[in-house]
Design an enzyme around this catalytic site. Structure first.
Site, PDB file in Angstrom:
ATOM      1  N   LYS A  78     -70.817  83.729   3.491  1.00 22.15           N
ATOM      2  CA  LYS A  78     -70.884  82.628   2.522  1.00 22.15           C
ATOM      3  C   LYS A  78     -71.136  83.190   1.121  1.00 22.15           C
ATOM      4  CE  LYS A  78     -73.228  78.135   1.914  1.00 22.15           C
ATOM      5  NZ  LYS A  78     -74.298  77.240   2.388  1.00 22.15           N
ATOM      6  N   SER A 158     -72.905  72.188   2.984  1.00 22.49           N
ATOM      7  CA  SER A 158     -72.300  73.034   1.981  1.00 22.49           C
ATOM      8  C   SER A 158     -71.522  74.232   2.532  1.00 22.49           C
ATOM      9  CB  SER A 158     -73.376  73.542   1.033  1.00 22.49           C
ATOM     10  OG  SER A 158     -74.218  74.474   1.676  1.00 22.49           O
ATOM     11  N   SER A 182     -76.723  71.998   5.984  1.00 22.04           N
ATOM     12  CA  SER A 182     -75.518  72.689   5.505  1.00 22.04           C
ATOM     13  C   SER A 182     -74.892  73.678   6.476  1.00 22.04           C
ATOM     14  CB  SER A 182     -75.815  73.419   4.197  1.00 22.04           C
ATOM     15  OG  SER A 182     -75.830  72.522   3.128  1.00 22.04           O
TER      16      SER A 182
END
Lengths: 495, 95
Positions: A78, A158, A182
């Site tokens: 990420k 997210s 998330s």
């Protein structure tokens, strides 16, 4: 034979060690899949050179009989994780061009375990969002579609890029982070597994901070076994994060017996929401039935402060964000606005932050500033911290009654269309995290497991919440659920 | 508690985010929606409850007060938008 990029971590690990495949072959297959999937916009920065170099090292170690746990396994990282010499922007314009001189502890742990980094994954800006629509890179797209429609759906957020990439077999697994849901919400939206460990399991050092008392990293994977393998590689004590625990890291994979006979699973009545779609209710009922058939004892429990979790979160998280994001001032790194004649340092801050932060980040920083400002600190921030203490106590009370894990839906709906929430007020988007956010506030481990499909053919997830530091036991309960649901569906390739 | 445009402007100033005057009414409206949602916390009986400081009961560790790092000026400055003579450069602060 399955395409190499479609393998699970466990399958690829075993094939590598048996000498059936090489990490170079595996990595090339992933890189080719990534290049063919630009339509998903999952990868924001590709790092093929780093990947092939690490794959070559891994192949040597495997040959030498010195293979650590994730040796040669290609994964995505990420964009929130700082990676040395590789852009790390938290999907924000304000960190454009930022090139860390250091590596986050979690990504270093994974590299030390032999994992191969394929690149950096799309996400909501500063991890603030539930649909990946606040990213400076543009939307990440869910590989799943409704029936025969071609409407682009959100992969959730997210960690939307991570979810999309794993579901579409662009990588074997990916890192995510979870502040209010998330990891678990995007995992549910894309039919994959995602676990947020106990607060303090993973070091936060080198991960761009959103809300420090809530943020935790975790793996997003194709199976519960993979989640166990990767979580073990990610976590461990780190002197550079003062909230990182000194507890030893158990062998999580060894905990996966699938035997949950005699375990007590709590069903919280407050998670039965008004207006919850029938499909979610049915999925949850199915989950309960399967856990019971596997030998668990189901009990009704009450977590009375559940409905106050989201309002408390939307005080605490913005408050911490406004403090954490004060560092983006155009002085030390990232974007600095072009100044006009006569502009001083205050104008530099104000213009830089107005240009560098997107609307949702600006909104949260300002809400945080407001709830922390003189005259409102007690009414909002301190009250929210008291409510948070009550939410944590709700969980402590049910664990004290002998509950081993709690079963809930992961999300209040299946993946929705990109843009469908644009006209809704921000609070409507926040409701996505209604089942997950309590877990962050209480610092507990939570895992989302794909458990079924809705009537449009979209995956749905169930969440299991565990006792603090009992990730092994939680993973085992999730493993039993995974075996019972037998979820193996994959999105039909259209990209 | 309702936020007017003046309050919105003040919050933006405190947050060091430039907001144009014509964007203030919409911003104030958004604040009011979110704060309206947060107001629910007022219903909870929090009498005698200590505000949470740390979610995991732990005493933050201390370390010896010694230099463990340093001598990395180039690395520290490598991402600066404007670095000169070994320093971060900013617009004039003191007249």
């Amino acid at each position: 034979m399955t395409e190499l990029n479609a393998l699970t971590l466990a399958e690829a690990r075993d094939a590598l060690r048996a000498g059936d495949i090489t990490s170079a072959e595996l990595t090339e297959a992933c890189l080719a899949a990534i290049d063919a999937a630009d339509a998903l916009n999952a990868f924001a920065h590709k790092t093929p050179e780093i990947a092939m170099a690490r794959a070559a090292e891994a192949d040597q170690r495997i040959q030498a009989g010195d293979a650590p746990s994730m040796c040669g396994l290609p994964i995505g990282i990420k964009d929130l994780f700082c990676t040395k010499g590789v852009p790390s922007q938290a999907a924000s314009r304000i960190l454009e061009g930022f090139m860390p001189e250091y590596e986050s502890t979690v990504s270093q742990n994974l590299a030390d375990a032999g994992a191969v980094m394929l690149g950096k994954l799309n996400m909501d800006e500063f991890a603030m969002g539930s649909s990946n629509e606040t990213s400076v890179y543009g939307n990440a797209i869910n590989p799943w579609r409704r029936g025969n429609e071609d409407t682009a759906l959100t992969p959730g957020g997210s960690s939307g890029g991570s979810a999309s990439a794993v579901a579409a077999d662009l990588c074997l697994a990916a890192t995510g982070t979870d502040t209010g849901g998330s990891i678990r919400q995007p995992a549910a939206f894309t039919g994959i597994t995602g676990i947020k460990p106990t607060y303090g399991r993973c070091s936060r050092w080198g991960i761009v901070a959103f809300a420090s008392s809530l943020d935790q990293a975790g793996p997003m994977t194709k199976s519960v076994r993979d989640a166990a393998i990767m979580l073990e590689a990610m976590c461990g004590h780190d002197p550079k994060d003062s909230t990182s625990t000194e507890l030893p890291v158990p062998n999580f994979e060894a905990a996966l017996t699938g035997d949950i006979r005699g375990k007590t699973i709590g069903i919280p009545r407050e998670y039965r929401m008004d207006g919850m779609p029938d499909e979610i209710e049915t999925l949850w009922a199915e989950g309960r039935r399967m856990m019971e058939e596997a030998g668990a004892k189901l009990v009704d429990i009450s977590l009375p402060h559940t409905r106050y979790a989201l309002p408390a979160y939307y005080v605490i998280a913005p408050a911490e964000a406004s403090s954490n994001l004060a560092r983006y001032d155009g002085v030390r790194y990232g974007h600095r606005a072009t100044l006009s004649q006569g502009d001083g340092i205050t104008e530099m801050y104000e213009k830089t932050r107005a240009e560098g932060f997107g609307p949702e980040v600006q909104r949260r920083v300002m809400i945080g500033t407001y709830v922390l400002s003189a005259g409102f600190y007690d009414a909002y921030y301190n009250r929210a911290r008291k409510v948070r203490a009550l939410i944590k106590k709700d969980f402590e009370d049910v664990f004290a009654q002998g509950v081993d894990a709690i079963l809930t839906p992961a999300t209040p709906s299946a993946a929705f269309g990109l843009g469908e929430m644009t006209d809704a007020d921000p609070v409507q988007m926040y409701l996505n995290d209604v089942f997950t956010v309590t877990v962050n506030l209480a610092g507990l481990p939570g895992i989302s497991v794909p458990a079924g499909m809705d009537n449009q053919g979209l995956p749905l997830g169930l969440q299991l919440i565990g006792r603090p530091w009992e990730e092994g036991d939680l993973l085992n309960s999730a493993y039993a659920l995974e075996q019972a649901t037998g979820f193996v569906a994959k999105p039909a390739k259209w990209w | 508690m309702s936020i007017d445009q003046n309050t919105a402007a003040k919050v933006a100033k405190l947050a060091r985010i430039k907001v144009d005057d014509d964007a203030l009414p919409a911003l104030a409206q958004e604040f009011n929606t979110i704060l309206g949602f947060i107001e629910q916390l007022g219903e909870v009986d929090v009498e005698g409850v200590e505000p949470m400081v740390s979610v995991t009961p732990m005493r933050l560790k201390r370390r010896a007060d010694v230099v463990t790092d340093g001598d990395q000026q180039d690395k520290v400055l490598s991402n600066a938008p404007d670095a000169r003579e070994g320093f971060f450069a900013v617009p004039k602060v003191v007249e």
